[in-house]
Design an enzyme around this catalytic site. Sequence first.
Site, PDB file in Angstrom:
ATOM      1  N   GLY A  68      -2.923   7.946   5.066  1.00 48.41           N
ATOM      2  CA  GLY A  68      -2.559   7.059   3.965  1.00 48.41           C
ATOM      3  C   GLY A  68      -1.293   6.299   4.297  1.00 48.41           C
ATOM      4  O   GLY A  68      -0.466   6.770   5.082  1.00 48.41           O
ATOM      5  N   GLN A  73       6.021   1.249   2.085  1.00 49.91           N
ATOM      6  CA  GLN A  73       6.424   1.755   3.406  1.00 49.91           C
ATOM      7  C   GLN A  73       6.493   0.663   4.465  1.00 49.91           C
ATOM      8  O   GLN A  73       7.017   0.888   5.553  1.00 49.91           O
ATOM      9  CB  GLN A  73       5.450   2.839   3.891  1.00 49.91           C
ATOM     10  CG  GLN A  73       5.606   4.157   3.164  1.00 49.91           C
ATOM     11  CD  GLN A  73       4.634   5.174   3.731  1.00 49.91           C
ATOM     12  OE1 GLN A  73       3.463   5.187   3.361  1.00 49.91           O
ATOM     13  NE2 GLN A  73       5.105   6.033   4.617  1.00 49.91           N
ATOM     14  N   CYS A 116       5.392  12.667   6.462  1.00 46.29           N
ATOM     15  CA  CYS A 116       5.375  11.261   6.056  1.00 46.29           C
ATOM     16  C   CYS A 116       5.823  10.391   7.226  1.00 46.29           C
ATOM     17  O   CYS A 116       6.776  10.739   7.923  1.00 46.29           O
ATOM     18  CB  CYS A 116       6.326  11.088   4.874  1.00 46.29           C
ATOM     19  SG  CYS A 116       6.439   9.400   4.278  1.00 46.29           S
ATOM     20  N   LEU A 117       5.132   9.260   7.431  1.00 41.29           N
ATOM     21  CA  LEU A 117       5.499   8.361   8.529  1.00 41.29           C
ATOM     22  C   LEU A 117       6.902   7.797   8.331  1.00 41.29           C
ATOM     23  O   LEU A 117       7.555   7.409   9.297  1.00 41.29           O
ATOM     24  CB  LEU A 117       4.476   7.217   8.644  1.00 41.29           C
ATOM     25  CG  LEU A 117       3.035   7.615   9.008  1.00 41.29           C
ATOM     26  CD1 LEU A 117       2.122   6.400   8.999  1.00 41.29           C
ATOM     27  CD2 LEU A 117       2.975   8.314  10.358  1.00 41.29           C
ATOM     28  N   HIS A 158       0.602  11.530  -2.869  1.00 39.86           N
ATOM     29  CA  HIS A 158       1.756  11.236  -1.999  1.00 39.86           C
ATOM     30  C   HIS A 158       1.958   9.712  -1.923  1.00 39.86           C
ATOM     31  O   HIS A 158       3.077   9.219  -2.076  1.00 39.86           O
ATOM     32  CB  HIS A 158       1.482  11.855  -0.622  1.00 39.86           C
ATOM     33  CG  HIS A 158       2.524  11.577   0.420  1.00 39.86           C
ATOM     34  ND1 HIS A 158       3.270  12.567   1.002  1.00 39.86           N
ATOM     35  CD2 HIS A 158       2.930  10.409   0.997  1.00 39.86           C
ATOM     36  CE1 HIS A 158       4.097  12.022   1.889  1.00 39.86           C
ATOM     37  NE2 HIS A 158       3.901  10.710   1.910  1.00 39.86           N
ATOM     38  N   GLU A 159       0.845   8.972  -1.722  1.00 37.46           N
ATOM     39  CA  GLU A 159       0.940   7.508  -1.624  1.00 37.46           C
ATOM     40  C   GLU A 159       1.302   6.886  -2.972  1.00 37.46           C
ATOM     41  O   GLU A 159       2.061   5.924  -3.044  1.00 37.46           O
ATOM     42  CB  GLU A 159      -0.377   6.898  -1.115  1.00 37.46           C
ATOM     43  CG  GLU A 159      -0.848   7.395   0.254  1.00 37.46           C
ATOM     44  CD  GLU A 159       0.240   7.372   1.309  1.00 37.46           C
ATOM     45  OE1 GLU A 159       1.112   6.494   1.259  1.00 37.46           O
ATOM     46  OE2 GLU A 159       0.220   8.261   2.180  1.00 37.46           O
ATOM     47  N   HIS A 162       4.872   6.944  -3.473  1.00 38.99           N
ATOM     48  CA  HIS A 162       5.567   5.895  -2.705  1.00 38.99           C
ATOM     49  C   HIS A 162       5.681   4.607  -3.503  1.00 38.99           C
ATOM     50  O   HIS A 162       6.729   3.961  -3.484  1.00 38.99           O
ATOM     51  CB  HIS A 162       4.818   5.598  -1.400  1.00 38.99           C
ATOM     52  CG  HIS A 162       5.227   6.450  -0.242  1.00 38.99           C
ATOM     53  ND1 HIS A 162       6.530   6.582   0.176  1.00 38.99           N
ATOM     54  CD2 HIS A 162       4.485   7.203   0.610  1.00 38.99           C
ATOM     55  CE1 HIS A 162       6.574   7.387   1.230  1.00 38.99           C
ATOM     56  NE2 HIS A 162       5.352   7.787   1.512  1.00 38.99           N
TER      57      HIS A 162
HETATM   58 ZN    ZN Z   1       4.638   9.058   2.975  1.00 38.26          ZN
END
Ligand code: ZN
Length: 218
Positions: A68, A73, A116-117, A158-159, A162
């Site tokens: 995701g 992000q 997380c990226l 999670h997304e 964000h």
């Molecule tokens: Zn993340």
Amino acid sequence: MTEKNYGELRLDNNDASPPIGAALVVKVLKYPHPALTRKAKPLVRVDAELKKTIREMFDLMHQEKGIGLAATQVGLPYRFFIMNLAASIEGMNEEYVFINPAIKKRSGMATLEEGCLSLPDIYAEVRRPDKIVISAFDINGEEFTYELSGLLARAAQHEYDHIDGIVFTDRLDWAGKRAVKGALAELEEEFETDRRLGRIPDDKTIKKELEELESLRT
Ligand code: ZN
């Protein structure tokens, strides 16, 4: 050129769509970049430029082996995220865009490790609902509803966080926060170094860029 109205979401296939800011190349922003903590606004238009950027986001997500990726992000202050719904099946890709999503129902609770990226090399267990019902618009402006559970419910929440300006470490309890404190401090130091070297603009410039992007599509 065709233009349709799907509720609030306007589809504009005109090629002369407003540009995504030149400074905002598609790359994953790292904590504590201020774009990550800004609550995103609902999209009112989807146009060719945005579709191109979403394609680039999918390529980036696959390359980074993520399941995701949220618009915030990559520095876009819009309420959408992308997911690979076949992520739990090895070698399968199923690309979904969740535009202006709404979580309609949450049930059960589970604790699972997340990463997380935007927070490289940080992993921690987060407690969240295990099942959700989520509605959103796809890239063609069609509304859809999914019931997700397990890993996919986890990833979608999670997304969704964000686009509300929340990162997963915000969700940790006191002990969890203490465990990641050192790693977060390292990322903060790297961010300050990048900024001193002129790789990241100052807060005022970032805010102005985000406001410009908001004015074009929200
Ligand atoms: Zn993340």
